[in-house]
Design a protein around this motif. Structure first.
Motif, PDB file in Angstrom:
ATOM      1  N   LEU A   1     -17.817  17.155  -2.355  1.00  0.00           N
ATOM      2  CA  LEU A   1     -17.271  16.269  -3.381  1.00  0.00           C
ATOM      3  C   LEU A   1     -17.714  14.820  -3.189  1.00  0.00           C
ATOM      4  O   LEU A   1     -17.639  14.017  -4.118  1.00  0.00           O
ATOM      5  N   LEU A   2     -18.187  14.498  -1.988  1.00  0.00           N
ATOM      6  CA  LEU A   2     -18.682  13.151  -1.704  1.00  0.00           C
ATOM      7  C   LEU A   2     -20.194  13.041  -1.870  1.00  0.00           C
ATOM      8  O   LEU A   2     -20.779  12.007  -1.560  1.00  0.00           O
ATOM      9  N   GLU A   3     -20.836  14.093  -2.353  1.00  0.00           N
ATOM     10  CA  GLU A   3     -22.272  14.076  -2.609  1.00  0.00           C
ATOM     11  C   GLU A   3     -22.547  14.148  -4.107  1.00  0.00           C
ATOM     12  O   GLU A   3     -21.899  14.918  -4.812  1.00  0.00           O
ATOM     13  N   PRO A   4     -23.525  13.351  -4.583  1.00  0.00           N
ATOM     14  CA  PRO A   4     -24.226  12.293  -3.871  1.00  0.00           C
ATOM     15  C   PRO A   4     -23.277  11.149  -3.517  1.00  0.00           C
ATOM     16  O   PRO A   4     -22.247  10.970  -4.163  1.00  0.00           O
TER      17      PRO A   4
ATOM     18  N   LEU B   1     -18.275   3.564  -3.738  1.00  0.00           N
ATOM     19  CA  LEU B   1     -16.894   3.336  -3.313  1.00  0.00           C
ATOM     20  C   LEU B   1     -16.030   4.513  -3.755  1.00  0.00           C
ATOM     21  O   LEU B   1     -16.269   5.106  -4.802  1.00  0.00           O
ATOM     22  N   VAL B   2     -15.029   4.825  -2.940  1.00  0.00           N
ATOM     23  CA  VAL B   2     -14.093   5.914  -3.228  1.00  0.00           C
ATOM     24  C   VAL B   2     -12.706   5.333  -3.460  1.00  0.00           C
ATOM     25  O   VAL B   2     -12.268   4.432  -2.735  1.00  0.00           O
ATOM     26  N   VAL B   3     -12.017   5.852  -4.468  1.00  0.00           N
ATOM     27  CA  VAL B   3     -10.608   5.560  -4.698  1.00  0.00           C
ATOM     28  C   VAL B   3      -9.805   6.791  -4.306  1.00  0.00           C
ATOM     29  O   VAL B   3     -10.058   7.890  -4.804  1.00  0.00           O
TER      30      VAL B   3
ATOM     31  N   LEU C   1     -17.999   8.705   7.346  1.00  0.00           N
ATOM     32  CA  LEU C   1     -19.281   8.548   6.662  1.00  0.00           C
ATOM     33  C   LEU C   1     -19.599   7.100   6.324  1.00  0.00           C
ATOM     34  O   LEU C   1     -20.699   6.802   5.836  1.00  0.00           O
ATOM     35  N   GLY C   2     -18.644   6.205   6.546  1.00  0.00           N
ATOM     36  CA  GLY C   2     -18.876   4.786   6.262  1.00  0.00           C
ATOM     37  C   GLY C   2     -18.906   4.446   4.786  1.00  0.00           C
ATOM     38  O   GLY C   2     -19.572   3.494   4.377  1.00  0.00           O
ATOM     39  N   ILE C   3     -18.166   5.210   3.965  1.00  0.00           N
ATOM     40  CA  ILE C   3     -18.088   4.933   2.530  1.00  0.00           C
ATOM     41  C   ILE C   3     -16.889   4.019   2.267  1.00  0.00           C
ATOM     42  O   ILE C   3     -15.769   4.356   2.666  1.00  0.00           O
ATOM     43  N   PRO C   4     -17.070   2.892   1.620  1.00  0.00           N
ATOM     44  CA  PRO C   4     -15.926   2.022   1.315  1.00  0.00           C
ATOM     45  C   PRO C   4     -14.875   2.762   0.488  1.00  0.00           C
ATOM     46  O   PRO C   4     -15.208   3.592  -0.364  1.00  0.00           O
ATOM     47  N   VAL C   5     -13.615   2.448   0.746  1.00  0.00           N
ATOM     48  CA  VAL C   5     -12.516   3.149   0.095  1.00  0.00           C
ATOM     49  C   VAL C   5     -11.382   2.175  -0.184  1.00  0.00           C
ATOM     50  O   VAL C   5     -11.214   1.175   0.532  1.00  0.00           O
ATOM     51  N   VAL C   6     -10.617   2.449  -1.234  1.00  0.00           N
ATOM     52  CA  VAL C   6      -9.325   1.810  -1.459  1.00  0.00           C
ATOM     53  C   VAL C   6      -8.340   2.943  -1.693  1.00  0.00           C
ATOM     54  O   VAL C   6      -8.575   3.814  -2.532  1.00  0.00           O
ATOM     55  N   SER C   7      -7.228   2.926  -0.960  1.00  0.00           N
ATOM     56  CA  SER C   7      -6.267   4.019  -1.004  1.00  0.00           C
ATOM     57  C   SER C   7      -4.927   3.536  -1.554  1.00  0.00           C
ATOM     58  O   SER C   7      -4.526   2.400  -1.313  1.00  0.00           O
TER      59      SER C   7
ATOM     60  N   ALA D   1       1.474   2.645 -12.575  1.00  0.00           N
ATOM     61  CA  ALA D   1       0.495   1.847 -13.309  1.00  0.00           C
ATOM     62  C   ALA D   1       0.158   0.571 -12.544  1.00  0.00           C
ATOM     63  O   ALA D   1      -1.015   0.186 -12.421  1.00  0.00           O
ATOM     64  N   LEU D   2       1.183  -0.081 -12.016  1.00  0.00           N
ATOM     65  CA  LEU D   2       0.970  -1.308 -11.241  1.00  0.00           C
ATOM     66  C   LEU D   2       0.125  -1.033 -10.003  1.00  0.00           C
ATOM     67  O   LEU D   2      -0.811  -1.778  -9.691  1.00  0.00           O
ATOM     68  N   PHE D   3       0.430   0.041  -9.286  1.00  0.00           N
ATOM     69  CA  PHE D   3      -0.382   0.431  -8.136  1.00  0.00           C
ATOM     70  C   PHE D   3      -1.830   0.652  -8.560  1.00  0.00           C
ATOM     71  O   PHE D   3      -2.768   0.206  -7.895  1.00  0.00           O
ATOM     72  N   GLY D   4      -2.016   1.385  -9.670  1.00  0.00           N
ATOM     73  CA  GLY D   4      -3.369   1.678 -10.119  1.00  0.00           C
ATOM     74  C   GLY D   4      -4.149   0.436 -10.481  1.00  0.00           C
ATOM     75  O   GLY D   4      -5.333   0.297 -10.141  1.00  0.00           O
ATOM     76  N   LEU D   5      -3.515  -0.513 -11.155  1.00  0.00           N
ATOM     77  CA  LEU D   5      -4.192  -1.744 -11.532  1.00  0.00           C
ATOM     78  C   LEU D   5      -4.496  -2.609 -10.309  1.00  0.00           C
ATOM     79  O   LEU D   5      -5.532  -3.273 -10.245  1.00  0.00           O
ATOM     80  N   ARG D   6      -3.598  -2.562  -9.325  1.00  0.00           N
ATOM     81  CA  ARG D   6      -3.857  -3.322  -8.084  1.00  0.00           C
ATOM     82  C   ARG D   6      -5.010  -2.695  -7.305  1.00  0.00           C
ATOM     83  O   ARG D   6      -5.826  -3.414  -6.716  1.00  0.00           O
ATOM     84  N   VAL D   7      -5.068  -1.366  -7.286  1.00  0.00           N
ATOM     85  CA  VAL D   7      -6.212  -0.689  -6.676  1.00  0.00           C
ATOM     86  C   VAL D   7      -7.499  -1.087  -7.389  1.00  0.00           C
ATOM     87  O   VAL D   7      -8.519  -1.392  -6.754  1.00  0.00           O
ATOM     88  N   ALA D   8      -7.466  -1.101  -8.729  1.00  0.00           N
ATOM     89  CA  ALA D   8      -8.661  -1.469  -9.500  1.00  0.00           C
ATOM     90  C   ALA D   8      -9.120  -2.885  -9.169  1.00  0.00           C
ATOM     91  O   ALA D   8     -10.334  -3.149  -9.074  1.00  0.00           O
ATOM     92  N   GLN D   9      -8.184  -3.783  -8.989  1.00  0.00           N
ATOM     93  CA  GLN D   9      -8.554  -5.157  -8.602  1.00  0.00           C
ATOM     94  C   GLN D   9      -9.311  -5.160  -7.278  1.00  0.00           C
ATOM     95  O   GLN D   9     -10.330  -5.834  -7.130  1.00  0.00           O
ATOM     96  N   GLU D  10      -8.808  -4.412  -6.307  1.00  0.00           N
ATOM     97  CA  GLU D  10      -9.469  -4.344  -5.000  1.00  0.00           C
ATOM     98  C   GLU D  10     -10.849  -3.705  -5.105  1.00  0.00           C
ATOM     99  O   GLU D  10     -11.804  -4.141  -4.446  1.00  0.00           O
ATOM    100  N   VAL D  11     -10.969  -2.679  -5.930  1.00  0.00           N
ATOM    101  CA  VAL D  11     -12.263  -2.020  -6.121  1.00  0.00           C
ATOM    102  C   VAL D  11     -13.285  -3.007  -6.707  1.00  0.00           C
ATOM    103  O   VAL D  11     -14.399  -3.116  -6.208  1.00  0.00           O
ATOM    104  N   ILE D  12     -12.891  -3.700  -7.756  1.00  0.00           N
ATOM    105  CA  ILE D  12     -13.814  -4.636  -8.391  1.00  0.00           C
ATOM    106  C   ILE D  12     -14.215  -5.745  -7.430  1.00  0.00           C
ATOM    107  O   ILE D  12     -15.385  -6.134  -7.342  1.00  0.00           O
ATOM    108  N   ALA D  13     -13.252  -6.239  -6.650  1.00  0.00           N
ATOM    109  CA  ALA D  13     -13.566  -7.277  -5.656  1.00  0.00           C
ATOM    110  C   ALA D  13     -14.594  -6.773  -4.644  1.00  0.00           C
ATOM    111  O   ALA D  13     -15.520  -7.499  -4.268  1.00  0.00           O
ATOM    112  N   LYS D  14     -14.443  -5.534  -4.214  1.00  0.00           N
ATOM    113  CA  LYS D  14     -15.389  -4.968  -3.232  1.00  0.00           C
ATOM    114  C   LYS D  14     -16.763  -4.738  -3.864  1.00  0.00           C
ATOM    115  O   LYS D  14     -17.800  -4.990  -3.236  1.00  0.00           O
TER     116      LYS D  14
END
Length: 241
Positions: free
Chosen positions: A108-111, A115-117, A136-142, A226-239
């Motif tokens: 599921l991580l190939e290719p 970044l992984v959420v 594997l050294g893949i950036p993630v936000v959990s 929803a708030l958690f999801g939007l906060r995760v999205a903020q972190e993803v975009i920043a990364k």
């Protein structure tokens, strides 16, 4: 693409191009994951991998973006893919229905994504994914637990090693430590003690999780996942930027 003109006005052409070229894999399309996908698609992320084994049921309607009476029984990956392409027809979407476990996680991580959420609410699958991306050294936000909370002001972002109060984060932290992972997992969590004011009734509809089991649910209010999801999205975009 005129539909991203306001985003490009805010961020600039080069960051916009970076988002359009980014490859993000989102695991879990429930209350948190559905809003992560929505925010990233509307921000212009150009490539998605969507992983979820579930279909919409009636208990999802109070908090999940894709859950409507008209979508009951449909797979979440299909609904998410349709919505992304309705937002951005030029987006590439790889929808993968299925259950994540030690035997499937590598595939599921190939290719390899940029970044992984992690928006998984099944503990074993969550820990399996986080251990794999760390190795594997893949950036993630959990995302940790949004259920049982009502106070938006108590949502925090930090490394898994810094989390406190959240019972899910505590168990995830302990299990990761047994696998040699102590830090390096940024996550969204709440410092509000979780609560359920009304016990779950056996006659209520339970939540199925791919393996035939029904898990006792935790009470939720519409805006917290929803708030958690939007906060995760903020972190993803920043990364990504």
């Amino acid at each position: 693409m005129r539909w991203f003109a306001r985003t490009e006005q805010l961020l600039g052409p080069e960051p916009m191009a970076r988002l359009q070229g980014a490859r993000v894999a989102v695991f879990g399309l429930g209350g948190v994951g559905s809003y992560v996908v929505e925010a990233l698609a509307r921000a212009g992320v150009g490539h998605f991998r969507l992983v979820d084994y579930g279909a919409v049921d009636a208990t999802n309607i109070n908090r999940q973006l894709f859950a409507l009476h008209s979508t009951l029984g449909r797979r979440k990956v299909d609904l998410a893919a349709e919505r992304i392409l309705d937002i951005n027809p030029q987006c590439e979407v790889d929808a993968r229905p299925g259950f994540l476990d030690p035997g499937t996680v590598e595939g599921l991580l190939e290719p390899r994504p940029d970044l992984v959420v992690d928006a998984i609410d099944s503990l074993n699958s969550k820990v399996t994914l986080l251990e794999a991306v760390h190795r594997l050294g893949i950036p993630v936000v959990s995302s940790m637990g949004a259920g049982g909370r009502v106070d938006a002001s108590q949502v925090r972002v930090g490394d898994i090693s810094e989390t406190l109060i959240c019972p899910l984060a505590r168990v995830v932290r302990l299990r990761l430590r047994r696998r040699g992972v102590v830090s390096g997992i940024p996550c969204v969590y709440s410092v509000e003690p979780a609560r359920n004011t009304t016990p779950f009734e056996a006659s209520d509809v339970g939540e199925h999780h791919g393996t035939g089991r029904v898990r006792q649910p935790i009470g939720t209010i519409s805006y917290m996942p929803a708030l958690f999801g939007l906060r995760v999205a903020q972190e993803v975009i920043a990364k990504l930027l």
